[in-house]
Scaffold this motif. Structure first.
Motif, PDB file in Angstrom:
ATOM      1  N   LEU A   1       0.835  -1.193   0.000  1.00  0.00           N
ATOM      2  CA  LEU A   1       0.000   0.000   0.000  1.00  0.00           C
ATOM      3  C   LEU A   1       0.873   1.247   0.000  1.00  0.00           C
ATOM      4  O   LEU A   1       1.905   1.294   0.682  1.00  0.00           O
ATOM      5  CB  LEU A   1      -0.899   0.034   1.245  1.00  0.00           C
ATOM      6  CG  LEU A   1      -1.974  -1.040   1.388  1.00  0.00           C
ATOM      7  CD1 LEU A   1      -2.785  -0.777   2.650  1.00  0.00           C
ATOM      8  CD2 LEU A   1      -2.885  -1.083   0.164  1.00  0.00           C
ATOM      9  N   ARG A   2       0.413   2.236  -0.766  1.00  0.00           N
ATOM     10  CA  ARG A   2       0.956   3.588  -0.650  1.00  0.00           C
ATOM     11  C   ARG A   2      -0.128   4.384   0.071  1.00  0.00           C
ATOM     12  O   ARG A   2      -1.093   4.838  -0.552  1.00  0.00           O
ATOM     13  CB  ARG A   2       1.262   4.186  -2.023  1.00  0.00           C
ATOM     14  CG  ARG A   2       2.370   3.462  -2.783  1.00  0.00           C
ATOM     15  CD  ARG A   2       2.524   4.001  -4.210  1.00  0.00           C
ATOM     16  NE  ARG A   2       2.808   5.433  -4.222  1.00  0.00           N
ATOM     17  CZ  ARG A   2       4.038   5.959  -4.226  1.00  0.00           C
ATOM     18  NH1 ARG A   2       5.100   5.164  -4.253  1.00  0.00           N
ATOM     19  NH2 ARG A   2       4.212   7.267  -4.219  1.00  0.00           N
TER      20      ARG A   2
ATOM     21  N   GLU B   1      -3.303   3.448  -2.015  1.00  0.00           N
ATOM     22  CA  GLU B   1      -3.225   2.887  -3.376  1.00  0.00           C
ATOM     23  C   GLU B   1      -2.484   1.551  -3.299  1.00  0.00           C
ATOM     24  O   GLU B   1      -1.433   1.453  -2.665  1.00  0.00           O
ATOM     25  CB  GLU B   1      -2.470   3.856  -4.278  1.00  0.00           C
ATOM     26  CG  GLU B   1      -2.176   3.300  -5.666  1.00  0.00           C
ATOM     27  CD  GLU B   1      -1.191   4.169  -6.445  1.00  0.00           C
ATOM     28  OE1 GLU B   1      -0.791   3.752  -7.545  1.00  0.00           O
ATOM     29  OE2 GLU B   1      -0.809   5.254  -5.919  1.00  0.00           O
ATOM     30  N   ARG B   2      -3.046   0.503  -3.890  1.00  0.00           N
ATOM     31  CA  ARG B   2      -2.414  -0.820  -3.875  1.00  0.00           C
ATOM     32  C   ARG B   2      -1.429  -0.915  -5.031  1.00  0.00           C
ATOM     33  O   ARG B   2      -1.743  -0.548  -6.161  1.00  0.00           O
ATOM     34  CB  ARG B   2      -3.465  -1.924  -3.972  1.00  0.00           C
ATOM     35  CG  ARG B   2      -4.490  -1.874  -2.847  1.00  0.00           C
ATOM     36  CD  ARG B   2      -5.660  -2.824  -3.069  1.00  0.00           C
ATOM     37  NE  ARG B   2      -5.330  -4.191  -2.730  1.00  0.00           N
ATOM     38  CZ  ARG B   2      -5.452  -5.236  -3.556  1.00  0.00           C
ATOM     39  NH1 ARG B   2      -5.869  -5.034  -4.801  1.00  0.00           N
ATOM     40  NH2 ARG B   2      -5.148  -6.454  -3.155  1.00  0.00           N
ATOM     41  N   VAL B   3      -0.218  -1.435  -4.714  1.00  0.00           N
ATOM     42  CA  VAL B   3       0.810  -1.595  -5.748  1.00  0.00           C
ATOM     43  C   VAL B   3       1.475  -2.962  -5.572  1.00  0.00           C
ATOM     44  O   VAL B   3       1.677  -3.417  -4.436  1.00  0.00           O
ATOM     45  CB  VAL B   3       1.881  -0.483  -5.673  1.00  0.00           C
ATOM     46  CG1 VAL B   3       1.283   0.861  -6.004  1.00  0.00           C
ATOM     47  CG2 VAL B   3       2.548  -0.451  -4.316  1.00  0.00           C
TER      48      VAL B   3
END
Length: 922
Positions: free
Chosen positions: A258-259, A286-288
């Motif tokens: 996660l960001r 935001e999922r990365v």
């Protein structure tokens, strides 16, 4: 007077085998006789043509008195050896002692402050030779002490000709093994992280650390990205002192991260670890994928350098943030990642555990003392997300008990993957019988994950690594030809020769530095890991002494899966292509009665010498054998009291057996087919017990041996057969067939019980063999250690009619005894002979009991027993006071008594007395 004459006609037991063993007083004299009579040597001589069972002794350290764990180990080994001798094997048992290494060196220095001071201030050859001389003297002293303590436990073996790792010949064989490994390309020098004890100032092997619970700081730290100073990688560590050496961050490429937006910042952590990493619940994120983080560059919070993110398979999601701080100089996985991606190995810590100048602002601080200072520095830099303390297991030095560190230093290593050695070791593990079986998976897992073996130690007392360092170019060289030349000199003069002679004296003529051609060298100061010494014992001791290989059995504590077993396996496979053992047996550790590990610091240690002085060695041996050694073993006063009770039951049974053989000649034994039915039944039970007990011995299941023998003595013999047999033994005619039938059984029972207990209770068994009352000339004198003679009787099938009858009688007898006890408590009778029993039974039970109806009174030890058939319904048992009058000799109640000079007796006793009168007149 009349009563005295009658009692004089009763054949009471007679034996020199005392009721009380007084083991602590009697054992030393018996032990002295064993040593002077060369018991072990004579036993082996008698079996010199027999098949051999080769046991190999793992060498204990000669650094103090033995402790309870050592006693446990040696007793288990002795039980195995004695059992093999009992079964007719030649069982060579050469004891060994490990005499090199840190424990002895520290003790020797502690005992001589002047040498200790010299060792601290200088590293010259003269000082090293003084230290080595003191170490040798210390080891010799305690080797002799332990030898006497092992003997006192009743331990057999070649104690006067042991193998000793500091013997010149043994040291030379160690170097021969090292030369082979060098020749085959297994040994290399490298700078890589090793377990390091800052207090002892030496590298440690995996087997030299103990994992203890410890409280450590656990911190989560922000590493700002170089491209976006408001975005941060979150890392977690329990060793803040390693952060000055941080050079990279590892990510799991296939995990989701996660960001997360936290105020004006972006925090990056694994999705499953975000909450525990300090990311607020509900923060926009935001999922990365992890692979997208690879290559990101970050700035170190205070060291003024940058690092990069690299992919790594070892990143886990059970703790931390999912991003791992990497310091290649302070961790094995960190180092491997560094090697893969050419990351430098930074280790700014010296041998005393203090930061060097490369540690920057922390220079001079001891690493663990620096932890709070590093946390303060992070807090000052605004990089500290959270700080807490956690309780976890952490490696500690096995000797000084201090926490260890990982530290990159130049060391000598044996590569476990060279020539496929690791795979060969794993294949070899499957060729060995592991007892208990779980040991196979344990050592397999350790070998699968073990790093290269660091074989160098920065100490003085041990076998030197005969490498040379070029003074011109600084290169270190370990050459097989040089090692062999040193080995020859060591064989003649001991390993001290490496320190007393210049290194040039060991070089082949014309030998020069392969790197620069110089001929100016200095000696390697490191010594070999002491595990290399003991790991070579299967060649340097076992093969040399026995001229055979491999050993049939290794037996040590379960910690040796990562110690002696593993290094022996490694060297066996590397040097001889297969494991040095066919079987490996492991035992647990000693705990107090509450299950706590024994230690001097806790004050709960029980010394074996104390137990032996109070109870005797046989009681200690019985406790060992009766315990489930496959797990940790408890000891305490209550447990020892239970063992003493078990010992007394066995001893009292033996005493009864021997006492009632005082007038028996085995030459007059009654044949099995001519015996009383009960006697045949008991011999068959004895035969079955012997078979089951020997099977348990073969499986190294000694607790089953103790349990079966104890229960047989308590329940089958004392609780039934011997109680029933007393009337025949005491009151029948001396040479009557029924009495001789019973004595024949006692003769076999005594021999079998003594055979079965002798590996566990050697002092007691030897005393009993000595007291065996065979008439002179009836058999040859007993050998030093008798060989087992099986009991040749037909084994009754468990479902045979006769077997079923006796099993039914045994069950019924318990109920009858219970009913008699109720009547006794009501005050209606005294002894059971004052009772008569009536039994009403139906169906199959009545049919079974009716076949032995005339014997039930004898087997229930009552004066009369009436069996009646009932049409149906449950069995009924009634106990009444016996009718008739009491026989003045056997105390049974009978309808008619015969007057004799001494009183009035039953018909049986009258016949016996008439026979005695006729015999005296003739």
């Amino acid at each position: 007077m009349a009563e005295s004459k009658l009692s004089g006609s009763v054949l009471l037991p007679k034996t020199s085998f005392a009721m009380r063993g007084q083991l602590s007083k009697q054992e030393p004299a018996r032990l002295k006789a064993w040593v002077e009579g060369k018991l072990y040597e004579e036993a082996r001589k008698a079996r010199r043509t027999a098949r051999a069972f080769h046991f190999h002794d793992g060498p204990p350290y000669a650094n103090g008195h033995i402790h309870m764990g050592t006693a446990l180990n040696k007793i288990l080994k002795d039980i195995v050896v004695r059992y093999k001798l009992l079964r007719g094997f030649d069982a060579p048992y050469v004891h060994g002692w490990d005499c090199h290494g840190l424990p002895i060196e520290l003790k020797a220095l502690e005992n001589d402050p002047s040498i200790a001071a010299a060792a601290r201030s200088g590293n010259d050859p003269e000082t090293k030779l003084r230290v080595r001389k003191a170490c040798r003297a210390y080891a010799e002293k305690y080797l002799d002490v332990q030898r006497g303590e092992f003997r006192r436990l009743g331990v057999l073996g070649d104690l006067d000709r042991p193998y000793i790792t500091m013997d010149p010949a043994y040291q030379a064989d160690i170097l021969e093994g090292l030369a082979r490994l060098v020749e085959e390309g297994y040994v290399r020098r490298a700078e890589k992280p090793v377990l390091w004890c800052a207090k002892c100032r030496t590298a440690l092997a995996d087997a030299e650390v103990e994992y203890e619970e410890s409280t450590s700081p656990a911190i989560t730290v922000k590493f700002p990205l170089e491209s976006d100073p408001k975005s941060y990688l979150l890392i977690w560590t329990t060793t803040p002192w390693t952060l000055p050496a941080n050079l990279a961050v590892a990510v799991k490429p296939d995990a989701t991260y996660l960001r997360a937006k936290v105020g004006e910042e972006v925090w990056i952590a694994a999705e499953t670890r975000a909450a525990s990493s300090g990311v607020p619940a509900g923060a926009p994120a935001e999922r990365v994928p992890g692979k997208d983080l690879v290559g990101l560059v970050y700035r170190h919070p205070f060291a003024g350098r940058t690092g990069k993110v690299y992919p790594a398979g070892f990143v886990t999601m059970d703790t931390g943030t999912g991003l791992v701080h990497i310091a290649p100089g302070h961790g094995e996985e960190d180092f491997q990642l560094g090697q893969k991606y050419q990351i430098p190995t930074l280790s700014p810590v010296d041998g005393a555990g203090r930061f060097t100048r490369d540690g920057g602002e922390f220079a001079g601080q001891f690493v663990f003392d620096a932890n709070p200072h590093v946390v303060d520095r992070l807090r000052l830099a605004g990089a500290l997300v959270k700080s807490e303390e956690i309780l976890h297991t952490y490696p500690h030095c096995w000797r000084c008990k201090k926490p260890v560190i990982f530290r990159a230093t130049p060391q000598w290593f044996v590569s476990v993957d060279h020539q496929g050695l690791r795979k060969k070791m794993l294949d070899a593990i499957g060729q060995v019988r592991w007892v208990p079986a779980v040991g196979e998976n344990r050592i397999r897992g350790m070998v699968e994950s073990r790093p290269d073996w660091c074989i160098s130690r920065q100490r003085i007392w041990g076998v030197p690594i005969p490498a040379v360092h070029c003074r011109s170019c600084g290169c270190a060289h370990l050459d097989a030809s040089i090692v062999r030349r040193v080995s020859q000199a060591v064989r003649a003069r001991s390993a001290d020769v490496w320190f007393s002679e210049p290194p040039a004296s060991f070089l082949p003529p014309g030998w020069s530095c392969p790197s620069c051609g110089s001929a100016d060298f200095k000696r390697e100061e490191d010594i070999l890991d002491v595990w290399f010494d003991s790991g070579m014992s299967h060649i340097a001791a076992f093969e040399r002494r026995h001229e055979t290989w491999p050993a049939d059995l290794y037996l040590e504590g379960s910690d040796q899966h990562r110690g002696w077993f593993q290094v022996s396996l490694l060297l066996g496979v590397a040097l001889k292509g297969r494991p040095p053992f066919r079987q490996v047996l492991t035992h647990g550790f000693i705990c107090d009665a509450g299950g706590r590990k024994m230690s001097k610091s806790l004050g709960n240690a029980v010394a074996p010498q104390e137990v032996v002085d109070k109870h005797g060695a046989d009681v200690l041996r019985l406790w060992v054998a009766g315990s489930d050694y496959t797990s940790d073993i408890r000891i305490g006063e209550t447990i020892l009291s239970e063992t003493v009770d078990t010992y007394r039951r066995i001893r009292n049974t033996i005493r009864f057996l021997l006492g009632n053989l005082h007038d028996f000649d085995p030459g007059a034994a009654v044949a099995f087919d001519e015996m009383d039915a009960l006697d045949r039944f008991m011999l068959q039970r004895m035969s079955r017990l012997a078979a089951e007990t020997l099977e348990a011995y073969d499986a190294y299941d000694f607790s089953t041996v103790v349990r079966r023998v104890r229960d047989f003595c308590s329940e089958d013999l004392s609780g039934f057969y011997l109680d029933v047999l007393k009337d025949r033994l005491y009151c029948d005619a001396r040479d009557g067939r029924s009495r001789r039938s019973g004595q024949t059984v006692l003769h076999h029972l005594a021999e079998q019980v003594l055979f079965l207990i002798s590996p566990i209770l050697p002092f007691t068994a030897d005393e009993a063999w000595e007291a065996m009352p065979y008439r002179p000339g009836s058999r040859e004198s007993r050998p030093a250690i008798p060989e087992y003679r099986p009991l040749h009787v037909p084994l009754a099938m468990s479902d045979s009619p006769a077997q079923q009858v006796f099993e039914q009688v045994l069950r019924l007898r318990k109920e009858v005894n219970g009913t008699i006890e109720k009547v006794r408590q009501a005050g209606q009778i005294g002894s059971s002979l004052e009772a008569q029993v009536s039994i009403r039974a139906s169906g199959a039970e009545y049919a079974q009991l009716s076949s032995v109806a005339d014997r039930l009174a004898e087997w229930f030890i009552v004066s009369a027993c009436k069996l009646e058939e009932s049409p149906a319904g449950p069995r009924e048992i009634r106990v009444d006071r016996a009718a008739g009058e009491k026989c003045d000799r056997c105390w049974k109640y009978v309808p008619v008594r015969h007057p004799v000079d001494q009183g009035a007796v039953c018909p049986r006793c009258a016949d016996v007395l008439r026979g005695l009168a006729l015999s005296s007149r003739s």
